[in-house]
Design a protein around this motif. Structure first.
Motif, PDB file in Angstrom:
ATOM      1  N   ASN A 169       0.719  -1.157   0.044  1.00  9.34           N
ATOM      2  CA  ASN A 169      -0.009   0.029  -0.092  1.00  9.34           C
ATOM      3  C   ASN A 169       0.824   1.416  -0.053  1.00  9.34           C
ATOM      4  O   ASN A 169       0.621   2.137  -0.511  1.00  9.34           O
ATOM      5  N   TRP A 170       2.118   1.199   0.871  1.00 14.31           N
ATOM      6  CA  TRP A 170       2.874   2.267   0.522  1.00 14.31           C
ATOM      7  C   TRP A 170       3.486   2.642  -0.586  1.00 14.31           C
ATOM      8  O   TRP A 170       3.575   3.737  -1.073  1.00 14.31           O
ATOM      9  N   LEU A 171       4.019   1.315  -1.294  1.00 15.56           N
ATOM     10  CA  LEU A 171       4.388   1.537  -2.616  1.00 15.56           C
ATOM     11  C   LEU A 171       3.509   2.058  -3.669  1.00 15.56           C
ATOM     12  O   LEU A 171       3.727   2.642  -5.004  1.00 15.56           O
ATOM     13  N   ARG A 172       2.258   2.177  -3.271  1.00 16.33           N
ATOM     14  CA  ARG A 172       1.097   2.494  -4.195  1.00 16.33           C
ATOM     15  C   ARG A 172       1.188   4.154  -4.412  1.00 16.33           C
ATOM     16  O   ARG A 172       0.511   4.537  -5.263  1.00 16.33           O
ATOM     17  N   VAL A 173       1.675   4.655  -3.410  1.00 16.18           N
ATOM     18  CA  VAL A 173       1.679   6.065  -3.075  1.00 16.18           C
ATOM     19  C   VAL A 173       2.418   6.845  -3.831  1.00 16.18           C
ATOM     20  O   VAL A 173       3.517   6.411  -4.153  1.00 16.18           O
ATOM     21  N   ARG A 174       2.135   8.046  -4.643  1.00 17.99           N
ATOM     22  CA  ARG A 174       2.813   8.571  -5.775  1.00 17.99           C
ATOM     23  C   ARG A 174       4.108   9.371  -4.812  1.00 17.99           C
ATOM     24  O   ARG A 174       4.985   9.084  -5.491  1.00 17.99           O
ATOM     25  N   ASP A 175       3.761   9.894  -3.963  1.00 19.51           N
ATOM     26  CA  ASP A 175       4.967  10.480  -3.052  1.00 19.51           C
ATOM     27  C   ASP A 175       6.106   9.502  -2.868  1.00 19.51           C
ATOM     28  O   ASP A 175       7.414   9.745  -2.934  1.00 19.51           O
ATOM     29  N   THR A 176       5.846   8.407  -2.342  1.00 25.05           N
ATOM     30  CA  THR A 176       6.695   6.993  -2.361  1.00 25.05           C
ATOM     31  C   THR A 176       7.503   6.743  -3.384  1.00 25.05           C
ATOM     32  O   THR A 176       8.743   6.733  -3.546  1.00 25.05           O
ATOM     33  N   ILE A 177       6.731   6.737  -4.660  1.00 25.15           N
ATOM     34  CA  ILE A 177       7.418   6.340  -6.142  1.00 25.15           C
ATOM     35  C   ILE A 177       8.413   7.478  -6.336  1.00 25.15           C
ATOM     36  O   ILE A 177       9.674   7.272  -6.704  1.00 25.15           O
ATOM     37  N   GLU A 178       7.993   8.721  -5.926  1.00 26.65           N
ATOM     38  CA  GLU A 178       8.954   9.852  -6.222  1.00 26.65           C
ATOM     39  C   GLU A 178      10.131   9.902  -5.428  1.00 26.65           C
ATOM     40  O   GLU A 178      11.332  10.171  -5.896  1.00 26.65           O
ATOM     41  N   PHE A 179      10.104   9.465  -4.205  1.00 27.51           N
ATOM     42  CA  PHE A 179      11.017   9.322  -3.262  1.00 27.51           C
ATOM     43  C   PHE A 179      12.109   8.160  -3.586  1.00 27.51           C
ATOM     44  O   PHE A 179      13.247   8.555  -3.509  1.00 27.51           O
ATOM     45  N   LEU A 180      11.498   7.297  -3.866  1.00 26.54           N
ATOM     46  CA  LEU A 180      12.350   5.939  -4.230  1.00 26.54           C
ATOM     47  C   LEU A 180      13.167   6.543  -5.457  1.00 26.54           C
ATOM     48  O   LEU A 180      14.399   6.155  -5.811  1.00 26.54           O
ATOM     49  N   GLY A 181      12.366   6.978  -6.471  1.00 24.21           N
ATOM     50  CA  GLY A 181      13.035   7.340  -7.630  1.00 24.21           C
ATOM     51  C   GLY A 181      14.275   8.343  -7.688  1.00 24.21           C
ATOM     52  O   GLY A 181      15.300   8.120  -8.138  1.00 24.21           O
ATOM     53  N   GLU A 195      11.697   2.893 -16.835  1.00 24.15           N
ATOM     54  CA  GLU A 195      10.669   2.146 -16.225  1.00 24.15           C
ATOM     55  C   GLU A 195      10.276   2.819 -14.976  1.00 24.15           C
ATOM     56  O   GLU A 195       9.047   2.998 -14.759  1.00 24.15           O
ATOM     57  N   PHE A 196      11.127   3.704 -14.325  1.00 25.67           N
ATOM     58  CA  PHE A 196      10.650   4.404 -12.984  1.00 25.67           C
ATOM     59  C   PHE A 196       9.300   5.308 -13.506  1.00 25.67           C
ATOM     60  O   PHE A 196       8.541   5.514 -12.942  1.00 25.67           O
ATOM     61  N   ASP A 197       9.744   6.192 -14.816  1.00 27.58           N
ATOM     62  CA  ASP A 197       8.639   6.932 -15.203  1.00 27.58           C
ATOM     63  C   ASP A 197       7.286   6.303 -15.515  1.00 27.58           C
ATOM     64  O   ASP A 197       6.312   7.093 -14.999  1.00 27.58           O
ATOM     65  N   SER A 198       7.181   5.151 -15.827  1.00 27.91           N
ATOM     66  CA  SER A 198       6.040   4.376 -16.221  1.00 27.91           C
ATOM     67  C   SER A 198       5.261   4.308 -14.807  1.00 27.91           C
ATOM     68  O   SER A 198       4.206   4.445 -14.728  1.00 27.91           O
ATOM     69  N   PHE A 199       6.123   3.819 -13.918  1.00 26.03           N
ATOM     70  CA  PHE A 199       5.362   3.636 -12.513  1.00 26.03           C
ATOM     71  C   PHE A 199       4.819   4.971 -12.218  1.00 26.03           C
ATOM     72  O   PHE A 199       3.938   5.106 -11.493  1.00 26.03           O
ATOM     73  N   ARG A 200       5.641   5.951 -11.959  1.00 27.95           N
ATOM     74  CA  ARG A 200       5.258   7.178 -11.427  1.00 27.95           C
ATOM     75  C   ARG A 200       3.929   7.759 -12.158  1.00 27.95           C
ATOM     76  O   ARG A 200       3.282   8.588 -11.437  1.00 27.95           O
ATOM     77  N   LYS A 201       3.696   7.542 -13.441  1.00 32.24           N
ATOM     78  CA  LYS A 201       2.640   7.851 -14.189  1.00 32.24           C
ATOM     79  C   LYS A 201       1.289   7.210 -13.623  1.00 32.24           C
ATOM     80  O   LYS A 201       0.242   7.844 -13.215  1.00 32.24           O
ATOM     81  N   GLU A 202       1.483   5.755 -13.114  1.00 34.98           N
ATOM     82  CA  GLU A 202       0.573   5.163 -12.597  1.00 34.98           C
ATOM     83  C   GLU A 202       0.031   5.163 -11.156  1.00 34.98           C
ATOM     84  O   GLU A 202      -0.840   4.939 -10.727  1.00 34.98           O
ATOM     85  N   ALA A 203       1.170   5.786 -10.651  1.00 31.99           N
ATOM     86  CA  ALA A 203       1.018   5.928  -8.903  1.00 31.99           C
ATOM     87  C   ALA A 203      -0.310   6.467  -8.501  1.00 31.99           C
ATOM     88  O   ALA A 203      -0.469   7.661  -9.038  1.00 31.99           O
ATOM     89  N   GLY A 204      -0.672   6.075  -7.647  1.00 33.57           N
ATOM     90  CA  GLY A 204      -1.887   6.726  -7.102  1.00 33.57           C
ATOM     91  C   GLY A 204      -3.341   6.678  -7.758  1.00 33.57           C
ATOM     92  O   GLY A 204      -4.254   7.162  -7.003  1.00 33.57           O
ATOM     93  N   THR A 205      -3.329   5.820  -8.994  1.00 34.47           N
ATOM     94  CA  THR A 205      -4.291   5.536  -9.503  1.00 34.47           C
ATOM     95  C   THR A 205      -5.137   4.238  -8.528  1.00 34.47           C
ATOM     96  O   THR A 205      -4.260   3.556  -8.066  1.00 34.47           O
ATOM     97  N   ASN A 206      -6.258   3.807  -8.804  1.00 31.07           N
ATOM     98  CA  ASN A 206      -7.027   3.002  -8.069  1.00 31.07           C
ATOM     99  C   ASN A 206      -6.503   1.689  -8.570  1.00 31.07           C
ATOM    100  O   ASN A 206      -6.460   0.715  -7.786  1.00 31.07           O
TER     101      ASN A 206
END
Length: 206
Positions: free
Chosen positions: A48-60, A74-85
């Motif tokens: 659930n923590w990894l789903r959060v956009r802020d988390t993905i941006e921090f990890l990136g 690949e990171f950009d792909s995750f960042r675009k999807e992060a936070g969606t249901n």
């Protein structure tokens, strides 16, 4: 093969495993940090923590700073999807797709998901600011203990070196320099270069 050193830090009654393979980079258990929020399903907390956009941006950002082999596309792909249901992400998928080094998954006994302290504290902060502060406090305690042990070991090695030096010089004096004149004995410790020039066969400096 790297030698693994394991230890434990504590926060609010929860024991958090920590390990290092190179004595420079620590990895703290995300799985056990997550138990503070959900004892029975800590893996779900991490996901659930990894789903959060802020988390993905921090990890990136962390990977960009510390990992030259990080896969930004690949990171950009995750960042675009992060936070969606519909977005879901596991630690294994994150690591495999982006070549990340900040999070690692270990299988078997004592396994779980581990991360660099920066990342581990980010998860702890997301779960509870109070829990994070206690975690930081005990992690600092661990580092102070390690530094004290290293300092003690360094001082011990220095004393051993001093003892060995005295043994060596006494042996030289007794067995190699016993027939030298007083004048030659006066200069016996002048320099290594002079000592190498001493001709022990005729007991004089060339």
């Amino acid at each position: 093969m790297s030698k693994v050193k394991k230890d434990t830090i504590e926060a609010k009654g929860f024991a958090i495993p920590i390990y290092t393979e190179d004595f420079k980079n620590d990895y703290i258990s995300l799985t056990d940090i997550a138990r503070y929020k959900n004892v029975h399903e800590p893996k779900d907390v991490v996901k659930n923590w990894l789903r959060v956009r802020d988390t993905i941006e921090f990890l990136g950002l962390w990977e960009t700073i510390h990992n030259p082999n990080f896969k930004g596309v690949e990171f950009d792909s995750f960042r675009k999807e992060a936070g969606t249901n519909a977005f879901t992400l596991s630690p294994q998928r994150w690591t495999e797709n982006t070549n990340a080094i900040g999070i690692v998954s270990k299988s078997g006994r004592g396994g779980g998901t581990f991360a660099d302290p920066d990342i581990a504290m980010e998860l702890a902060s997301w779960i509870s600011a109070e829990f994070k502060l206690y975690l930081i406090q005990d992690y600092k305690r661990l580092k102070l203990d390690e530094n004290s042990k290293l300092s003690l070991g360094w001082n011990l090695n220095r004393e051993i070196s001093k003892i060995n030096y005295k043994i060596h010089t006494d042996a030289i004096k007794e067995y190699l320099l016993k027939d030298l004149t007083n004048e030659q004995l006066f200069y016996k410790y002048a320099s290594k270069a002079d000592m190498l020039d001493v001709d022990l066969s005729n007991k004089r400096v060339k």
